[in-house]
Design a protein around this motif. Structure first.
Motif, short mmCIF file in Angstrom:
data_model
loop_
_atom_site.label_atom_id
_atom_site.label_comp_id
_atom_site.label_asym_id
_atom_site.label_seq_id
_atom_site.Cartn_x
_atom_site.Cartn_y
_atom_site.Cartn_z
N GLN A 1 0.69 -1.26 -0.12
CA GLN A 1 0.06 -0.02 0.00
C GLN A 1 0.96 1.34 0.09
O GLN A 1 0.54 2.23 -0.66
CB GLN A 1 -0.93 -0.02 1.13
CG GLN A 1 -1.83 -1.02 1.02
CD GLN A 1 -3.07 -1.03 2.36
OE1 GLN A 1 -2.87 -0.15 3.21
NE2 GLN A 1 -4.11 -1.62 2.21
N GLU A 2 2.06 1.32 0.66
CA GLU A 2 2.74 2.43 0.81
C GLU A 2 4.09 1.95 0.04
O GLU A 2 4.59 0.73 0.04
CB GLU A 2 3.25 2.84 2.06
CG GLU A 2 1.93 3.29 2.81
CD GLU A 2 2.32 3.87 4.11
OE1 GLU A 2 3.37 3.72 4.73
OE2 GLU A 2 1.25 4.16 5.09
N ARG A 3 4.95 2.79 -0.53
CA ARG A 3 6.14 2.43 -1.29
C ARG A 3 7.25 1.92 -0.29
O ARG A 3 7.50 2.49 0.61
CB ARG A 3 6.60 3.70 -1.99
CG ARG A 3 7.74 3.54 -3.04
CD ARG A 3 8.16 4.55 -3.72
NE ARG A 3 9.32 4.26 -4.68
CZ ARG A 3 10.55 4.17 -4.35
NH1 ARG A 3 10.87 4.35 -3.19
NH2 ARG A 3 11.48 3.73 -5.17
N LYS A 4 7.90 0.90 -0.77
CA LYS A 4 8.83 0.32 -0.14
C LYS A 4 10.11 0.66 -0.84
O LYS A 4 10.34 0.39 -1.87
CB LYS A 4 8.70 -1.10 0.13
CG LYS A 4 9.77 -1.87 0.63
CD LYS A 4 9.30 -3.33 0.78
CE LYS A 4 10.59 -4.32 1.30
NZ LYS A 4 11.60 -4.30 0.48
N GLN A 5 11.07 1.09 0.02
CA GLN A 5 12.41 1.71 -0.64
C GLN A 5 13.14 0.29 -1.18
O GLN A 5 13.24 -0.73 -0.40
CB GLN A 5 13.14 2.11 0.24
CG GLN A 5 14.52 2.92 -0.22
CD GLN A 5 15.26 3.70 0.86
OE1 GLN A 5 15.43 3.28 2.06
NE2 GLN A 5 15.84 4.79 0.38
N ARG A 6 13.80 0.53 -2.16
CA ARG A 6 14.45 -0.84 -2.75
C ARG A 6 15.82 -0.91 -1.90
O ARG A 6 16.21 -0.10 -1.40
CB ARG A 6 14.85 -0.41 -4.09
CG ARG A 6 13.90 -0.35 -5.17
CD ARG A 6 14.32 -0.10 -6.51
NE ARG A 6 13.36 0.50 -7.39
CZ ARG A 6 12.49 -0.35 -8.20
NH1 ARG A 6 12.67 -1.83 -8.18
NH2 ARG A 6 11.67 0.29 -9.27
N ASP B 1 9.93 -12.36 -7.54
CA ASP B 1 9.75 -11.01 -7.41
C ASP B 1 8.06 -10.61 -7.12
O ASP B 1 7.40 -11.02 -8.09
CB ASP B 1 10.16 -10.38 -8.70
CG ASP B 1 11.65 -10.57 -8.88
OD1 ASP B 1 12.36 -9.79 -8.09
OD2 ASP B 1 12.09 -11.18 -9.64
N VAL B 2 7.75 -9.94 -6.08
CA VAL B 2 6.68 -9.85 -5.73
C VAL B 2 6.04 -8.67 -6.48
O VAL B 2 6.75 -7.71 -6.07
CB VAL B 2 6.29 -9.69 -4.22
CG1 VAL B 2 4.68 -9.41 -3.97
CG2 VAL B 2 6.78 -11.07 -3.46
N ILE B 3 5.38 -8.87 -7.21
CA ILE B 3 4.69 -7.42 -7.93
C ILE B 3 3.28 -6.79 -7.14
O ILE B 3 2.96 -5.71 -7.64
CB ILE B 3 4.48 -7.69 -9.38
CG1 ILE B 3 3.29 -8.68 -9.53
CG2 ILE B 3 5.69 -8.10 -10.09
CD1 ILE B 3 2.90 -8.80 -10.99
N ASP C 1 -4.99 -20.33 4.39
CA ASP C 1 -4.63 -19.38 3.63
C ASP C 1 -4.78 -17.83 3.82
O ASP C 1 -5.70 -17.41 3.15
CB ASP C 1 -4.73 -19.97 2.01
CG ASP C 1 -4.28 -19.02 0.97
OD1 ASP C 1 -3.26 -18.35 1.17
OD2 ASP C 1 -4.99 -18.87 -0.11
N VAL C 2 -4.18 -17.36 4.81
CA VAL C 2 -4.47 -15.97 5.37
C VAL C 2 -4.11 -14.98 4.37
O VAL C 2 -2.92 -15.05 3.76
CB VAL C 2 -3.77 -15.98 6.72
CG1 VAL C 2 -4.47 -16.82 7.84
CG2 VAL C 2 -2.34 -16.01 6.74
N ASP C 3 -4.90 -13.96 4.02
CA ASP C 3 -4.40 -12.80 3.37
C ASP C 3 -3.75 -11.81 4.20
O ASP C 3 -3.74 -12.16 5.51
CB ASP C 3 -5.74 -12.07 2.42
CG ASP C 3 -7.02 -11.85 3.56
OD1 ASP C 3 -6.63 -11.65 4.77
OD2 ASP C 3 -8.05 -11.66 3.22
N TYR C 4 -3.59 -10.57 4.03
CA TYR C 4 -3.07 -9.46 4.83
C TYR C 4 -3.48 -9.05 6.14
O TYR C 4 -3.00 -9.09 7.10
CB TYR C 4 -2.49 -8.41 3.95
CG TYR C 4 -1.84 -7.14 4.63
CD1 TYR C 4 -0.31 -7.51 5.26
CD2 TYR C 4 -2.61 -6.34 5.23
CE1 TYR C 4 0.28 -6.53 5.93
CE2 TYR C 4 -2.07 -5.30 6.12
CZ TYR C 4 -0.60 -5.32 6.23
OH TYR C 4 0.19 -4.45 7.30
N PHE C 5 -4.74 -8.80 5.78
CA PHE C 5 -5.73 -8.60 6.89
C PHE C 5 -5.80 -9.57 7.95
O PHE C 5 -5.46 -9.29 9.10
CB PHE C 5 -7.07 -8.28 6.49
CG PHE C 5 -8.31 -8.01 7.67
CD1 PHE C 5 -8.14 -6.71 8.00
CD2 PHE C 5 -9.00 -8.97 7.90
CE1 PHE C 5 -9.20 -6.34 9.10
CE2 PHE C 5 -9.89 -8.87 8.89
CZ PHE C 5 -9.94 -7.46 9.76
#
Length: 457
Positions: A71-76, A117-119, A175-179
Motif C-alpha cells: 500500500q505504501e512505497r517500499k524503498q529498494r 519478485d513480488v509485484i 491461506d491467510v491474506d494480509y488482513f
C-alpha cells in the motif's frame, strides 16, 4: 464466514501461468488471491566455490518486493545498500525448500537460481514463492532433459507451501491474506512435499500460545491446501512443457525404441508385447528398473491414478511410459469398489477378504441387479507431451458363489454371459481376448500412430 466471503477451510483463488517471460529457462506468474509473484529459474554452468569439483549442483533463491507491491512505497534494497532481514529470511526459506526435493548430484556441476519478485502483496508472498518457484524449477529442468544435458530428472517430488492462521477467537483459517495475517493470534507456514513429508514448519504465537492439538489441527488443514496446490502445479507444468515443446520443437532425448510398462507383473506386461512389437518398440517393466520407486495412487478415479503413475515416471526418467489402473465397478454399489478394488476390505486385506466383503455388500440383492464391469484405463506419457488416455470395459454379473481356479482378485465371482463362464473359469487365451485390458489395448492401437507421430515432431 471470513471477511472476504471464504469459509474457514477455503483457499484463495490460485492460478499459475507458465512461461510468463520469454528469456528464462523456466518462469511463472503465480496469483494467490490478490498476491502476485513472478518466479523465474535460470540455469548457470557454475556452482558456489565450496562445491567446485564435487560433482554436485546447487539451487539458490533470491526474493524481492517491488516498491509499490504494498500500500505504501517500499524503498529498494539496492538504495539502502543491503538486503533487509525479512528478505534474507524468505529467500533462504525458498532455497532450502527447493533444495530439499532436488538430487544435487544428478543436477551435475551447475546451479539453478530461482528469482521470486513480488509485484503485488496481500499476504502469503513467501508461500506463493515456494509454490511458484517449484513450477519454474521444473520447467527449467525439463529443458535440460529435453536437450540431453541431463539424463535423469533430479527433482524427486513436488513441494508447495501454504499459511494457516488461528484467530483470537480460536478459529483456524487456511491461506491467510494480509488482513487476517496482521490480526492473527497464531501464524503458521507449512512447506510440504507430494509424499506428505514436511520440509519446513514455521509457527509463531503472535498474541497467544497454542496447544499441540491446535498445531495438529492447523497442520491437517495445511496439508489439504497443499495437496490442492500440488494438483495446480502439475497442471501448470504439463501446460508449460507442452508449450515449450511446441515452440522449440525439441525431440524426446533420446528417442528410445522401448516403452516402460509401469508394472512388476510380467503376465500383465506380456499382454502389451504383441502390440508394441508390431510398432517396433521393446517392452520393459519396473523389474528392469529397480531404482524406480512406487508412485502412490492418490486419485479418486482410474484416469487420475493411471496418469499419476505414467507422467511421474516419464518425467523423472525421460522415457515413454504406459501405466494402467483397473478395478471392479458394481452398479448396485454406485460403481464401487472402483479404484479401491485391491483394498476394498482394508489396506492389508487379501483377495479372499475383498470377495467376502463384496458378497456381504450384495446380500439379498437379486441376480438381475448384480450387474458389474471390469474397467481398465491406460495412460501413455512422454516427458513434456500431452498424455494419451484410453479405456476399456467388459460387462458381467456378480455371482453368489465363486467359480473357477484360474483367476485372481474378483475373477471367480465375475460371470460373463457370452462365455457362460466366470473369468476364473476361462483359459488365459480366452480371458486375454475379451478382458477390459484387451479392450483398452484395442482403443490404444487405434490412436497410437497419430499420438507417437506428434511427439516425434
Amino acid at each position: 464466514m471470513r471477511k472476504d466471503g471464504r469459509k474457514l477451510n477455503d483457499m484463495r483463488e490460485v492460478t499459475i501461468e507458465p512461461n510468463y517471460l520469454m528469456h528464462p529457462e523456466g518462469s511463472v506468474l503465480i496469483t494467490v488471491g490478490k498476491t502476485k509473484v513472478i518466479c523465474t529459474a535460470t540455469v548457470e554452468n557454475r556452482v558456489p566455490h565450496f562445491l567446485r569439483g564435487q560433482h554436485s549442483g546447487w539451487v539458490h533463491a533470491e526474493y524481492s518486493m517491488l516498491p509499490r507491491a504494498t500500500q505504501e512505497r517500499k524503498q529498494r534494497d539496492a538504495v539502502k545498500g543491503k538486503i533487509n532481514g525479512r528478505t534474507m529470511e524468505i529467500q533462504r526459506l525458498v532455497a532450502r525448500s527447493l533444495r530439499s526435493i532436488v538430487d544435487l548430484e544428478k543436477l551435475g556441476e551447475r546451479s539453478i537460481v530461482i528469482d521470486c519478485d513480488v509485484i503485488q502483496a496481500d499476504g502469503g508472498t513467501r508461500t506463493a514463492s515456494i509454490t511458484g518457484g517449484f513450477v519454474a524449477l521444473s520447467l527449467a529442468v525439463q529443458q535440460l532433459l529435453d536437450q540431453g544435458i541431463l539424463k535423469e530428472n533430479p527433482i524427486t517430488e513436488n513441494i508447495a507451501a501454504i499459511s494457516v492462521g488461528m484467530m483470537t477467537d480460536g478459529q483456524i483459517v487456511l491461506d491467510v491474506d494480509y488482513f487476517e495475517d496482521s490480526s492473527a493470534a497464531v501464524d503458521m507456514n507449512f512447506v510440504m512435499t507430494s509424499s506428505g513429508n514436511f520440509s519446513e514448519i514455521q509457527g509463531t504465537g503472535e498474541k497467544m500460545s497454542f496447544s499441540q492439538d491446535e498445531m495438529l489441527e492447523m497442520m491437517e488443514l495445511g496439508k489439504k491446501g497443499i495437496n490442492k496446490l500440488i494438483d495446480l502445479q502439475n497442471q501448470a507444468i504439463r501446460e508449460g512443457n507442452r508449450l515449450n515443446h511446441k515452440m522449440t520443437n525439441y525431440p524426446l532425448n533420446p528417442i528410445r525404441k522401448e516403452i516402460l510398462i509401469a508394472t512388476r507383473n510380467k503376465g500383465k506386461a506380456s499382454e502389451f508385447e504383441s502390440l508394441f512389437a508390431a510398432k517396433g518398440f521393446t517392452i520393459k517393466t519396473l523389474l528392469d528398473y529397480p531404482e524406480i520407486p512406487d508412485v502412490e495412487e492418490t486419485g479418486v478415479i482410474f484416469a487420475e491414478n493411471a496418469l499419476l503413475k505414467a507422467e511421474t515416471i516419464a518425467a523423472k526418467f525421460n522415457m515413454l511410459v504406459l501405466a494402467d489402473d483397473s478395478g471392479l465397478k458394481v452398479d448396485f454399489l454406485n460403481g464401487n469398489p472402483g479404484v479401491y478394488s485391491a483394498r476394498f476390505a482394508g489396506e492389508m486385506k487379501s483377495d479372499a477378504a475383498n470377495n467376502a466383503k463384496l458378497l456381504h455388500e450384495l446380500t439379498h440383492v437379486p441376480a438381475a441387479e448384480r450387474t458389474a464391469q471390469f474397467h481398465c484405463t491406460l495412460a501413455l506419457a512422454a516427458p513434456g507431451r500431452e498424455s494419451l488416455v484410453v479405456e476399456g470395459e467388459v460387462e458381467g454379473q456378480i455371482l453368489s458363489i465363486p467359480r473357477g481356479d484360474n483367476g485372481f482378485g474378483y475373477d471367480s465371482l465375475f460371470y460373463v454371459a457370452d462365455k457362460d463362464k466366470t473369468m476364473a473359469e476361462m483359459t488365459e487365451e480366452e480371458k486375454n481376448a475379451i478382458s477390459h485390458r484387451a479392450k483398452a489395448l484395442q482403443q490404444l492401437e487405434k490412436v497410437w500412430d497419430e499420438w507417437i507421430s506428434n511427439i516425434d515432431r
